[in-house]
Design a protein around this motif. Structure first.
Motif, short mmCIF file in Angstrom:
data_model
loop_
_atom_site.label_atom_id
_atom_site.label_comp_id
_atom_site.label_asym_id
_atom_site.label_seq_id
_atom_site.Cartn_x
_atom_site.Cartn_y
_atom_site.Cartn_z
N GLN A 1 8.44 7.59 3.26
CA GLN A 1 8.76 7.34 4.60
C GLN A 1 8.17 6.25 5.21
OE1 GLN A 1 7.65 11.09 6.49
NE2 GLN A 1 9.79 11.56 6.61
N ALA A 2 6.84 5.81 4.87
CA ALA A 2 6.42 4.65 5.41
C ALA A 2 6.94 3.74 4.68
CB ALA A 2 4.79 4.68 5.11
N THR A 3 7.21 3.60 3.21
CA THR A 3 8.04 2.48 2.77
C THR A 3 9.34 2.21 3.55
OG1 THR A 3 7.04 2.94 0.55
CG2 THR A 3 9.00 1.43 0.70
N ALA A 4 9.97 3.06 3.45
CA ALA A 4 11.32 2.93 4.12
C ALA A 4 11.22 2.27 5.59
CB ALA A 4 11.98 4.19 4.24
N ALA A 5 10.13 2.67 6.42
CA ALA A 5 10.25 2.24 7.94
C ALA A 5 9.62 0.85 7.75
CB ALA A 5 9.15 3.30 8.43
N ILE A 6 8.77 0.39 6.97
CA ILE A 6 8.32 -1.00 6.83
C ILE A 6 9.32 -2.04 6.19
CG2 ILE A 6 6.52 -2.27 5.64
CD1 ILE A 6 4.69 0.23 5.65
N ARG A 7 10.26 -1.19 5.41
CA ARG A 7 11.29 -2.36 5.01
C ARG A 7 12.19 -2.46 6.23
NH1 ARG A 7 11.96 0.41 -0.91
NH2 ARG A 7 10.46 -1.34 -1.96
N LEU A 8 12.62 -1.24 6.89
CA LEU A 8 13.40 -1.53 8.13
C LEU A 8 12.67 -2.43 9.00
CD1 LEU A 8 14.16 2.01 9.14
CD2 LEU A 8 15.63 0.26 8.49
N ILE A 9 11.42 -2.67 9.29
CA ILE A 9 10.48 -3.40 10.20
C ILE A 9 10.69 -4.99 9.57
CG2 ILE A 9 8.46 -4.34 10.86
CD1 ILE A 9 7.26 -1.47 10.92
N GLN A 10 10.48 -4.95 8.43
CA GLN A 10 11.01 -6.34 7.62
C GLN A 10 12.53 -7.02 7.91
OE1 GLN A 10 9.31 -5.65 3.63
NE2 GLN A 10 7.54 -7.10 4.27
N ALA A 11 13.45 -6.11 7.84
CA ALA A 11 14.92 -6.43 7.97
C ALA A 11 14.97 -6.75 9.44
CB ALA A 11 15.50 -5.27 7.48
N ALA A 12 14.47 -6.04 10.31
CA ALA A 12 14.66 -6.40 11.85
C ALA A 12 13.85 -7.78 11.85
CB ALA A 12 14.14 -5.56 12.53
N VAL B 1 4.73 4.65 12.09
CA VAL B 1 4.75 3.67 11.51
C VAL B 1 4.80 2.09 12.10
CG1 VAL B 1 5.36 2.21 9.33
CG2 VAL B 1 5.33 4.86 9.34
N ILE B 2 5.73 2.08 12.98
CA ILE B 2 6.06 0.84 13.63
C ILE B 2 4.96 0.53 14.64
CG2 ILE B 2 7.62 -0.23 15.38
CD1 ILE B 2 9.94 1.26 14.23
N THR C 1 0.77 -1.15 0.12
CA THR C 1 -0.01 0.15 0.00
C THR C 1 0.91 1.31 -0.10
OG1 THR C 1 -1.62 -1.35 1.09
CG2 THR C 1 -1.80 1.14 1.29
N ALA C 2 1.86 1.22 0.83
CA ALA C 2 2.78 2.40 0.89
C ALA C 2 3.71 2.67 -0.35
CB ALA C 2 3.85 2.37 1.86
N MET C 3 3.82 1.58 -0.99
CA MET C 3 4.63 1.59 -2.14
C MET C 3 3.85 2.31 -3.10
SD MET C 3 7.05 -1.38 -2.06
CE MET C 3 7.55 -1.50 -3.82
N LYS C 4 2.61 1.53 -3.42
CA LYS C 4 1.50 2.05 -4.29
C LYS C 4 1.15 3.71 -4.30
CE LYS C 4 -0.54 -2.39 -5.84
NZ LYS C 4 -1.74 -3.14 -5.78
N GLY C 5 1.07 4.14 -2.89
CA GLY C 5 0.63 5.06 -2.58
C GLY C 5 2.00 6.36 -2.83
N GLY C 6 3.04 5.85 -2.99
CA GLY C 6 4.33 6.71 -3.21
C GLY C 6 4.45 7.33 -1.73
N ASP C 7 4.41 6.53 -0.79
CA ASP C 7 4.68 7.24 0.43
C ASP C 7 6.18 6.64 1.22
OD1 ASP C 7 5.04 7.94 3.44
OD2 ASP C 7 3.18 7.24 3.82
#
Length: 151
Positions: free
Chosen positions: A20-31, A88-89, A12-18
């Motif tokens: 900051q949210a995309t980066a934060a969610i990727r950090l979550i997935q990496a953790a 986001v987290i 959703t964040a990627m499609k919406g062009g957000d």
């Protein structure tokens, strides 16, 4: 499952062009991925939500500490970035118990275990973590358990 919610939110964040949210969610997935690697599991464990919640709570704690340090160092732009990641987290964390709910849960565990004094604190904390991991702030719960066992 929380893991699925995170994946959906990323799309959703990627499609919406957000960004900051995309980066934060990727950090979550990496953790989460790092935690999976630490545990050396090929598949998600049965109590996957507990594992993901622990990772998210650790990330929240790190962000809050960073925000405090950035503000002390007069680095407001970095503090704001951490706050946006924190928001986001926190979207993915289960609802936390308020103080009254936590006290009731602690009292129930003390009664169930027949805990009577400070020597039983470890057992009570272990049971609290088993029953309510991800729903209760364990650092605050520690003080509440001490009070329950003392009084």
């Amino acid at each position: 499952m929380i893991r699925d919610d995170i994946k959906a939110a990323l799309v959703t964040a990627m499609k919406g062009g957000d960004k900051q949210a995309t980066a934060a969610i990727r950090l979550i997935q990496a953790a989460i991925k790092n935690r999976d690697i630490e545990l050396r599991t090929g598949t998600a464990p049965a109590d996957d939500d507990v594992l993901v919640s622990e990772v998210l709570q650790k990330m929240v704690k790190q962000r809050r500490e960073s925000i405090t340090l950035y503000r002390q160092g007069d680095r407001e732009e970095l503090a704001q970035q951490e706050e946006s990641e924190l928001a986001v987290i926190e979207r993915f964390l289960p609802k936390m118990m308020d103080e009254a709910e936590a006290r009731a849960a602690i009292d129930a565990i003390v009664a169930d275990l027949g805990a009577s004094g400070p020597k039983d604190m470890g057992r009570v904390m272990a049971e609290l973590k088993t029953r309510h991991a991800g729903q209760i702030d364990m650092s605050k719960a520690s003080g509440q358990v001490k009070a329950a066992l003392a009084g």
